[in-house]
Design a protein around this motif. Structure first.
Motif, PDB file in Angstrom:
ATOM      1  N   CYS A  43       1.284 -15.376  -5.208  1.00 20.90           N
ATOM      2  CA  CYS A  43       2.179 -14.003  -5.452  1.00 20.90           C
ATOM      3  C   CYS A  43       3.402 -14.097  -6.099  1.00 20.90           C
ATOM      4  O   CYS A  43       3.740 -13.564  -7.109  1.00 20.90           O
ATOM      5  CB  CYS A  43       2.414 -13.444  -4.023  1.00 20.90           C
ATOM      6  SG  CYS A  43       1.057 -12.864  -2.857  1.00 20.90           S
ATOM      7  N   VAL A  44       4.179 -15.371  -5.828  1.00 18.60           N
ATOM      8  CA  VAL A  44       5.535 -15.309  -6.661  1.00 18.60           C
ATOM      9  C   VAL A  44       5.202 -15.720  -8.128  1.00 18.60           C
ATOM     10  O   VAL A  44       5.813 -14.941  -8.922  1.00 18.60           O
ATOM     11  CB  VAL A  44       6.091 -16.695  -6.005  1.00 18.60           C
ATOM     12  CG1 VAL A  44       7.194 -16.964  -6.961  1.00 18.60           C
ATOM     13  CG2 VAL A  44       6.691 -16.517  -4.641  1.00 18.60           C
ATOM     14  N   ALA A  45       4.259 -16.534  -8.421  1.00 18.80           N
ATOM     15  CA  ALA A  45       3.651 -16.668  -9.874  1.00 18.80           C
ATOM     16  C   ALA A  45       3.283 -15.590 -10.491  1.00 18.80           C
ATOM     17  O   ALA A  45       3.693 -15.209 -11.488  1.00 18.80           O
ATOM     18  CB  ALA A  45       2.566 -17.934  -9.716  1.00 18.80           C
ATOM     19  N   ALA A  46       2.480 -14.590  -9.634  1.00 20.77           N
ATOM     20  CA  ALA A  46       2.035 -13.463 -10.603  1.00 20.77           C
ATOM     21  C   ALA A  46       3.239 -12.590 -10.616  1.00 20.77           C
ATOM     22  O   ALA A  46       3.345 -11.778 -11.777  1.00 20.77           O
ATOM     23  CB  ALA A  46       0.653 -12.847  -9.738  1.00 20.77           C
ATOM     24  N   MET A  47       4.190 -12.117  -9.474  1.00 21.46           N
ATOM     25  CA  MET A  47       5.296 -11.386  -9.744  1.00 21.46           C
ATOM     26  C   MET A  47       6.070 -11.944 -10.890  1.00 21.46           C
ATOM     27  O   MET A  47       6.792 -11.083 -11.542  1.00 21.46           O
ATOM     28  CB  MET A  47       5.922 -11.182  -8.377  1.00 21.46           C
ATOM     29  CG  MET A  47       4.829 -10.682  -7.409  1.00 21.46           C
ATOM     30  SD  MET A  47       5.359 -10.942  -5.710  1.00 21.46           S
ATOM     31  CE  MET A  47       6.917 -10.102  -5.691  1.00 21.46           C
ATOM     32  N   LYS A  48       6.408 -13.315 -10.942  1.00 22.59           N
ATOM     33  CA  LYS A  48       7.453 -13.571 -11.830  1.00 22.59           C
ATOM     34  C   LYS A  48       6.707 -13.387 -13.391  1.00 22.59           C
ATOM     35  O   LYS A  48       7.798 -13.296 -14.226  1.00 22.59           O
ATOM     36  CB  LYS A  48       7.840 -15.111 -11.609  1.00 22.59           C
ATOM     37  CG  LYS A  48       8.367 -15.743 -10.301  1.00 22.59           C
ATOM     38  CD  LYS A  48       9.951 -15.344 -10.556  1.00 22.59           C
ATOM     39  CE  LYS A  48      10.555 -16.175 -11.890  1.00 22.59           C
ATOM     40  NZ  LYS A  48      12.195 -15.975 -11.641  1.00 22.59           N
ATOM     41  N   ALA A  49       5.431 -13.359 -13.250  1.00 18.96           N
ATOM     42  CA  ALA A  49       5.117 -13.267 -14.697  1.00 18.96           C
ATOM     43  C   ALA A  49       4.919 -11.541 -15.004  1.00 18.96           C
ATOM     44  O   ALA A  49       5.066 -11.308 -16.370  1.00 18.96           O
ATOM     45  CB  ALA A  49       3.665 -13.511 -14.750  1.00 18.96           C
ATOM     46  N   GLU A 100      10.638  -2.498  -9.741  1.00 16.51           N
ATOM     47  CA  GLU A 100      11.401  -2.792 -10.986  1.00 16.51           C
ATOM     48  C   GLU A 100      11.907  -1.431 -11.742  1.00 16.51           C
ATOM     49  O   GLU A 100      12.909  -1.086 -11.959  1.00 16.51           O
ATOM     50  CB  GLU A 100      10.899  -3.787 -11.825  1.00 16.51           C
ATOM     51  CG  GLU A 100      11.806  -4.309 -13.040  1.00 16.51           C
ATOM     52  CD  GLU A 100      11.123  -5.292 -13.999  1.00 16.51           C
ATOM     53  OE1 GLU A 100      11.805  -6.244 -14.177  1.00 16.51           O
ATOM     54  OE2 GLU A 100       9.873  -4.907 -14.343  1.00 16.51           O
ATOM     55  N   ASP A 101      10.996  -0.501 -11.743  1.00 19.31           N
ATOM     56  CA  ASP A 101      10.856   0.615 -12.605  1.00 19.31           C
ATOM     57  C   ASP A 101      11.862   1.422 -11.865  1.00 19.31           C
ATOM     58  O   ASP A 101      12.715   2.467 -12.483  1.00 19.31           O
ATOM     59  CB  ASP A 101       9.737   1.081 -12.647  1.00 19.31           C
ATOM     60  CG  ASP A 101       8.689   0.703 -13.888  1.00 19.31           C
ATOM     61  OD1 ASP A 101       9.238  -0.298 -14.679  1.00 19.31           O
ATOM     62  OD2 ASP A 101       7.543   0.960 -13.761  1.00 19.31           O
ATOM     63  N   TYR A 102      12.091   1.550 -10.687  1.00 17.53           N
ATOM     64  CA  TYR A 102      12.758   2.202  -9.879  1.00 17.53           C
ATOM     65  C   TYR A 102      14.375   1.922  -9.922  1.00 17.53           C
ATOM     66  O   TYR A 102      15.229   2.419  -9.858  1.00 17.53           O
ATOM     67  CB  TYR A 102      12.440   2.278  -8.161  1.00 17.53           C
ATOM     68  CG  TYR A 102      11.760   3.712  -8.039  1.00 17.53           C
ATOM     69  CD1 TYR A 102      12.410   4.777  -7.629  1.00 17.53           C
ATOM     70  CD2 TYR A 102      10.435   3.774  -8.153  1.00 17.53           C
ATOM     71  CE1 TYR A 102      11.836   5.815  -7.050  1.00 17.53           C
ATOM     72  CE2 TYR A 102       9.673   4.963  -8.190  1.00 17.53           C
ATOM     73  CZ  TYR A 102      10.570   5.948  -7.333  1.00 17.53           C
ATOM     74  OH  TYR A 102       9.446   7.226  -7.342  1.00 17.53           O
ATOM     75  N   GLY A 114       0.877  -1.240   0.089  1.00 16.88           N
ATOM     76  CA  GLY A 114       0.114   0.052   0.059  1.00 16.88           C
ATOM     77  C   GLY A 114       0.887   1.404   0.009  1.00 16.88           C
ATOM     78  O   GLY A 114       0.288   2.260  -0.789  1.00 16.88           O
ATOM     79  N   ALA A 115       2.004   1.193   0.886  1.00 18.58           N
ATOM     80  CA  ALA A 115       2.611   2.418   1.030  1.00 18.58           C
ATOM     81  C   ALA A 115       3.557   2.635  -0.449  1.00 18.58           C
ATOM     82  O   ALA A 115       3.675   3.724  -0.938  1.00 18.58           O
ATOM     83  CB  ALA A 115       3.757   2.314   1.889  1.00 18.58           C
ATOM     84  N   VAL A 116       3.836   1.551  -1.086  1.00 17.16           N
ATOM     85  CA  VAL A 116       4.718   1.562  -2.573  1.00 17.16           C
ATOM     86  C   VAL A 116       3.745   2.176  -3.439  1.00 17.16           C
ATOM     87  O   VAL A 116       3.871   2.999  -4.254  1.00 17.16           O
ATOM     88  CB  VAL A 116       5.325   0.321  -2.899  1.00 17.16           C
ATOM     89  CG1 VAL A 116       5.664   0.102  -4.287  1.00 17.16           C
ATOM     90  CG2 VAL A 116       6.332  -0.112  -2.063  1.00 17.16           C
ATOM     91  N   ILE A 117       2.478   1.616  -3.759  1.00 17.47           N
ATOM     92  CA  ILE A 117       1.457   1.854  -4.580  1.00 17.47           C
ATOM     93  C   ILE A 117       0.916   3.502  -4.343  1.00 17.47           C
ATOM     94  O   ILE A 117       0.876   4.321  -5.261  1.00 17.47           O
ATOM     95  CB  ILE A 117       0.351   1.027  -4.651  1.00 17.47           C
ATOM     96  CG1 ILE A 117       0.834  -0.511  -5.043  1.00 17.47           C
ATOM     97  CG2 ILE A 117      -0.830   1.685  -5.509  1.00 17.47           C
ATOM     98  CD1 ILE A 117      -0.130  -1.217  -4.970  1.00 17.47           C
ATOM     99  N   HIS A 118       0.703   3.777  -3.094  1.00 16.49           N
ATOM    100  CA  HIS A 118      -0.034   5.073  -2.775  1.00 16.49           C
ATOM    101  C   HIS A 118       0.664   6.094  -2.192  1.00 16.49           C
ATOM    102  O   HIS A 118       0.282   7.221  -2.014  1.00 16.49           O
ATOM    103  CB  HIS A 118      -1.362   4.708  -2.156  1.00 16.49           C
ATOM    104  CG  HIS A 118      -2.247   3.750  -2.530  1.00 16.49           C
ATOM    105  ND1 HIS A 118      -2.857   3.913  -3.723  1.00 16.49           N
ATOM    106  CD2 HIS A 118      -2.423   2.534  -2.116  1.00 16.49           C
ATOM    107  CE1 HIS A 118      -3.702   2.939  -4.126  1.00 16.49           C
ATOM    108  NE2 HIS A 118      -3.294   2.063  -3.204  1.00 16.49           N
ATOM    109  N   VAL A 130       1.809  -7.486  -7.439  1.00 16.75           N
ATOM    110  CA  VAL A 130       2.508  -7.272  -8.893  1.00 16.75           C
ATOM    111  C   VAL A 130       2.597  -5.922  -9.003  1.00 16.75           C
ATOM    112  O   VAL A 130       3.542  -5.292  -9.735  1.00 16.75           O
ATOM    113  CB  VAL A 130       1.285  -7.936 -10.026  1.00 16.75           C
ATOM    114  CG1 VAL A 130       1.677  -7.258 -11.338  1.00 16.75           C
ATOM    115  CG2 VAL A 130       1.469  -9.332  -9.900  1.00 16.75           C
ATOM    116  N   ALA A 131       1.374  -5.021  -8.733  1.00 18.91           N
ATOM    117  CA  ALA A 131       1.637  -3.397  -8.968  1.00 18.91           C
ATOM    118  C   ALA A 131       2.681  -3.059  -8.422  1.00 18.91           C
ATOM    119  O   ALA A 131       3.360  -2.024  -8.890  1.00 18.91           O
ATOM    120  CB  ALA A 131       0.387  -2.883  -8.286  1.00 18.91           C
TER     121      ALA A 131
END
Length: 355
Positions: free
Chosen positions: A129-135, A92-94, A52-56, A85-86
């Motif tokens: 979570c791992v699967a979604a993030m890896k994708a 990653e962008d950072y 939540g902190a990262v996203i918002h 994922v978000a």
């Protein structure tokens, strides 16, 4: 000069050997910049930050870091795959080299948020979570967990978690070799109770000889580190790296086998000074950075004066690098040549003495 390798390649080739653990209120960007001047190879971790902190939240404040910190990993707290994922994409962008899922923190805060150590009870959710993030991202996705929580059997709980996350392709599993207690013990008490069980992590590694498994918890010396690396892929240092950071000055040579000189405490300070100056010019208060150096000369003559000067003098109005030079004079060895300290520091401390 020891060469820095990309962390993604390191994990693929099992060359990540030592990391400094994510520690709340300690491993901020200033701490990591300081630690990097002691070891060019150690993998550095951020404090845990929630999805939540990262996203918002204020991303530059929460995710900002210096290029000198590489390789550096970002630890996420969360359990919703979509949010993970978000947040991972933002990480990653950072420019971070890795994103790590916290499945080990036992604090009340993480329990109320359904992440951290309580996720040991939901291995499939962690795997999702791992699967979604890896994708979604190309950087390594790793997990840091406990042996078990509360009344779980560590033999079964750790195996189930490892089976789940490795099946979805986690790049590494770091195991804090102590069961977490969510009820009946405070997080502080849980640092020492129940006992550590390194052999349980070794047994897990025997089950997964081709997967990266690292260990964390109670490791205080490089002798211990080298012993554990005989059976495991990586060692993660926590409080030892923070309270006695001089230990990191030998890591490149002893752990990574680099042909290079150890980094002395004086040379580490010399290398850190331009960072201090640059950040002060950007408005960062000096004690926010020097607090991470308090344990640097632990056990050496003058260490108490070093800590006192950095604690008391840095908070005074107008405090600058002159305070650091003053503190260095307190630990300046009388039987070591200026060249062994660092020429620039030797000159500056001499000026402080003359003044």
């Amino acid at each position: 000069m020891c060469q820095v390798r990309g962390v993604t390649e390191d994990y693929k080739n099992k060359k990540v050997k030592l990391a400094v653990a994510p520690m709340m209120d300690w491993t901020d960007r200033h701490c990591r910049a300081f630690h990097r001047h002691l070891s060019r190879n150690a993998l550095l971790y951020t404090e845990m930050v929630t999805t939540g902190a990262v996203i918002h939240g204020d991303r530059d404040h929460l995710l900002g870091f210096s290029d000198i910190e590489h390789p550096v990993a970002f630890q996420l707290g969360g359990s919703d795959p979509a949010d993970m994922v978000a947040a991972s994409k933002i990480v990653e962008d950072y420019g971070y080299d890795e994103v790590n899922i916290n499945v080990g923190c036992p604090s009340d805060r993480v329990q109320s948020g359904s992440f951290g150590a309580c996720l040991m009870q939901e291995p499939q959710l962690v795997a999702d979570c791992v699967a979604a993030m890896k994708a979604a991202v190309e950087i390594p996705v790793t997990v840091k967990c406990r042996l078990a929580v509360d009344d779980q059997d560590p033999e079964e709980a750790l195996d189930v978690m490892a089976d789940a996350v490795f099946s979805e392709g986690t790049d590494a599993l770091w195991v804090h070799a102590r069961k977490a207690w969510l009820k009946g013990l405070s997080p502080k008490e849980n640092r020492d109770i129940p006992p550590l069980d390194y052999d349980r992590v070794r047994r897990l590694k025997a089950r997964f000889p081709d997967r990266f498994i690292g260990i964390n918890g109670g490791i205080t010396t490089l002798d211990e580190t080298e012993g554990l690396l005989a059976d495991l892929d990586g060692v993660m240092l926590g409080r030892a790296a923070y309270h006695t950071p001089e230990i990191l000055g030998e890591v490149d040579r002893r752990v990574y086998g680099e042909v290079c000189d150890d980094i002395s405490p004086w040379k580490a300070v010399e290398a850190y000074l331009p960072y201090l100056q640059s950040r002060m010019e950007q408005g960062v208060k000096l004690p926010h950075m020097t607090r991470h150096m308090l344990g640097l000369f632990h056990g050496r003559p003058g260490a108490r004066s070093w800590r006192r000067i950095l604690t008391v003098e840095t908070i005074k109005p107008g405090a600058g690098l002159d305070v650091v030079y003053q503190a260095l004079e307190a630990v300046r060895p009388r039987d070591v040549s200026d060249e062994d300290i660092a020429p620039d520091i030797a000159e500056k401390t001499a000026e402080e003495t003359a003044a």
